[in-house]
Write a protein that holds these residues in place. Structure first.
Motif, PDB file in Angstrom:
ATOM      1  N   PRO A  55       7.944  -7.099  -5.343  1.00 30.13           N
ATOM      2  CA  PRO A  55       8.759  -6.222  -4.188  1.00 30.13           C
ATOM      3  C   PRO A  55       7.823  -5.495  -3.122  1.00 30.13           C
ATOM      4  O   PRO A  55       6.916  -4.805  -3.759  1.00 30.13           O
ATOM      5  CB  PRO A  55       9.772  -5.378  -5.123  1.00 30.13           C
ATOM      6  CG  PRO A  55       9.093  -5.227  -6.425  1.00 30.13           C
ATOM      7  CD  PRO A  55       8.246  -6.571  -6.420  1.00 30.13           C
ATOM      8  N   LEU A  56       8.208  -5.431  -2.015  1.00 28.67           N
ATOM      9  CA  LEU A  56       7.254  -4.539  -1.124  1.00 28.67           C
ATOM     10  C   LEU A  56       7.890  -3.252  -1.094  1.00 28.67           C
ATOM     11  O   LEU A  56       9.185  -2.882  -1.350  1.00 28.67           O
ATOM     12  CB  LEU A  56       7.502  -5.108   0.492  1.00 28.67           C
ATOM     13  CG  LEU A  56       7.174  -6.447   0.767  1.00 28.67           C
ATOM     14  CD1 LEU A  56       7.265  -6.860   2.225  1.00 28.67           C
ATOM     15  CD2 LEU A  56       5.499  -6.348   0.744  1.00 28.67           C
ATOM     16  N   GLU A  57       6.884  -2.326  -0.998  1.00 29.94           N
ATOM     17  CA  GLU A  57       7.486  -0.851  -0.735  1.00 29.94           C
ATOM     18  C   GLU A  57       7.934  -0.611   0.360  1.00 29.94           C
ATOM     19  O   GLU A  57       7.760  -1.438   1.358  1.00 29.94           O
ATOM     20  CB  GLU A  57       6.359   0.189  -1.059  1.00 29.94           C
ATOM     21  CG  GLU A  57       5.187  -0.113  -2.098  1.00 29.94           C
ATOM     22  CD  GLU A  57       5.827   0.299  -3.526  1.00 29.94           C
ATOM     23  OE1 GLU A  57       6.603   1.491  -3.529  1.00 29.94           O
ATOM     24  OE2 GLU A  57       5.796  -0.320  -4.302  1.00 29.94           O
ATOM     25  N   ASP A  58       9.037   0.506   0.427  1.00 31.09           N
ATOM     26  CA  ASP A  58       9.575   0.819   1.870  1.00 31.09           C
ATOM     27  C   ASP A  58       8.649   1.131   3.042  1.00 31.09           C
ATOM     28  O   ASP A  58       8.835   0.826   3.942  1.00 31.09           O
ATOM     29  CB  ASP A  58      10.681   1.996   1.699  1.00 31.09           C
ATOM     30  CG  ASP A  58      11.981   1.609   1.016  1.00 31.09           C
ATOM     31  OD1 ASP A  58      12.115   0.256   0.703  1.00 31.09           O
ATOM     32  OD2 ASP A  58      12.469   2.474   0.324  1.00 31.09           O
ATOM     33  N   THR A  59       7.465   1.765   2.469  1.00 26.27           N
ATOM     34  CA  THR A  59       6.426   1.977   3.404  1.00 26.27           C
ATOM     35  C   THR A  59       5.560   0.449   4.083  1.00 26.27           C
ATOM     36  O   THR A  59       5.103   0.707   5.105  1.00 26.27           O
ATOM     37  CB  THR A  59       5.207   2.889   2.929  1.00 26.27           C
ATOM     38  OG1 THR A  59       4.902   2.248   1.788  1.00 26.27           O
ATOM     39  CG2 THR A  59       5.811   4.202   2.445  1.00 26.27           C
ATOM     40  N   GLU A  60       5.816  -0.374   3.165  1.00 22.73           N
ATOM     41  CA  GLU A  60       5.344  -1.632   3.807  1.00 22.73           C
ATOM     42  C   GLU A  60       6.383  -2.441   4.799  1.00 22.73           C
ATOM     43  O   GLU A  60       5.965  -3.326   5.408  1.00 22.73           O
ATOM     44  CB  GLU A  60       4.847  -2.565   2.604  1.00 22.73           C
ATOM     45  CG  GLU A  60       3.794  -2.006   2.043  1.00 22.73           C
ATOM     46  CD  GLU A  60       3.345  -2.749   0.620  1.00 22.73           C
ATOM     47  OE1 GLU A  60       2.447  -3.154   0.339  1.00 22.73           O
ATOM     48  OE2 GLU A  60       4.525  -3.310  -0.143  1.00 22.73           O
ATOM     49  N   LYS A  61       7.438  -2.155   4.763  1.00 25.24           N
ATOM     50  CA  LYS A  61       8.527  -2.709   5.671  1.00 25.24           C
ATOM     51  C   LYS A  61       8.623  -2.136   6.818  1.00 25.24           C
ATOM     52  O   LYS A  61       9.605  -1.475   7.325  1.00 25.24           O
ATOM     53  CB  LYS A  61      10.114  -2.710   4.747  1.00 25.24           C
ATOM     54  CG  LYS A  61      10.146  -3.426   3.537  1.00 25.24           C
ATOM     55  CD  LYS A  61      11.399  -3.498   3.044  1.00 25.24           C
ATOM     56  CE  LYS A  61      11.499  -4.052   1.899  1.00 25.24           C
ATOM     57  NZ  LYS A  61      12.820  -4.123   1.242  1.00 25.24           N
ATOM     58  N   THR A  62       7.507  -2.422   7.664  1.00 23.06           N
ATOM     59  CA  THR A  62       7.241  -1.477   8.913  1.00 23.06           C
ATOM     60  C   THR A  62       7.507  -2.741  10.107  1.00 23.06           C
ATOM     61  O   THR A  62       7.146  -4.020   9.860  1.00 23.06           O
ATOM     62  CB  THR A  62       6.112  -0.872   9.158  1.00 23.06           C
ATOM     63  OG1 THR A  62       5.036  -1.801   8.929  1.00 23.06           O
ATOM     64  CG2 THR A  62       6.042   0.045   8.204  1.00 23.06           C
TER      65      THR A  62
END
Length: 136
Positions: free
Chosen positions: A36-43
């Motif tokens: 899973p991607l971190e929310d910080t990576e969903k940019t």
């Protein structure tokens, strides 16, 4: 050209599955394996444009080999991304640029499920991988 170990496992699993229903289930299972991607990576910077669904791609180079993480809001696409990732993990930049995506999904028996928009989306992901790999 030898396939990465996980790509071989994927190929084996899909070769054994009979019919689209089994393959669809398998596709969903592969999608659940995505780290899973971190929310910080969903940019916005990590977003892949050219996909109908939201897709994010993160790349890092480890000892000259590329490692990718990807995520999507669409379940089926997560499965396709997982299969793309197992195929490209550890590739060099040159190999990424020449990978035949259609051939890989044909080997998996999934080419018929790649609608033009899905196919374009996956090509956009692969192009973005090659782009990231060539800029570092």
């Amino acid at each position: 050209m030898t396939l990465p170990e996980q790509a071989c496992q994927a190929l084996e699993a899909f070769e054994q599955s009979k019919g689209w229903e089994q393959r669809a289930r398998l596709l969903m299972q592969w999608g659940e394996r995505l780290e899973p991607l971190e929310d910080t990576e969903k940019t916005e910077a990590n977003r892949v444009h050219g996909c109908e669904s939201l897709v994010w791609l993160v790349a890092e180079q480890v000892d000259g080999q590329w490692r990718f993480k990807a995520g999507s809001d669409a379940r089926l696409l997560r499965g396709l991304l997982a299969l793309l990732l197992v195929r490209v993990q550890g590739s060099g930049s040159a190999e990424l640029a020449t990978l035949d995506l259609h051939e890989w999904f044909t080997q998996l028996g999934l080419e018929r499920q790649l609608s033009p928009s899905r196919s374009n989306g996956l090509h956009a992901v692969l192009l973005r991988m090659a782009e990231l790999a060539s800029t570092r």
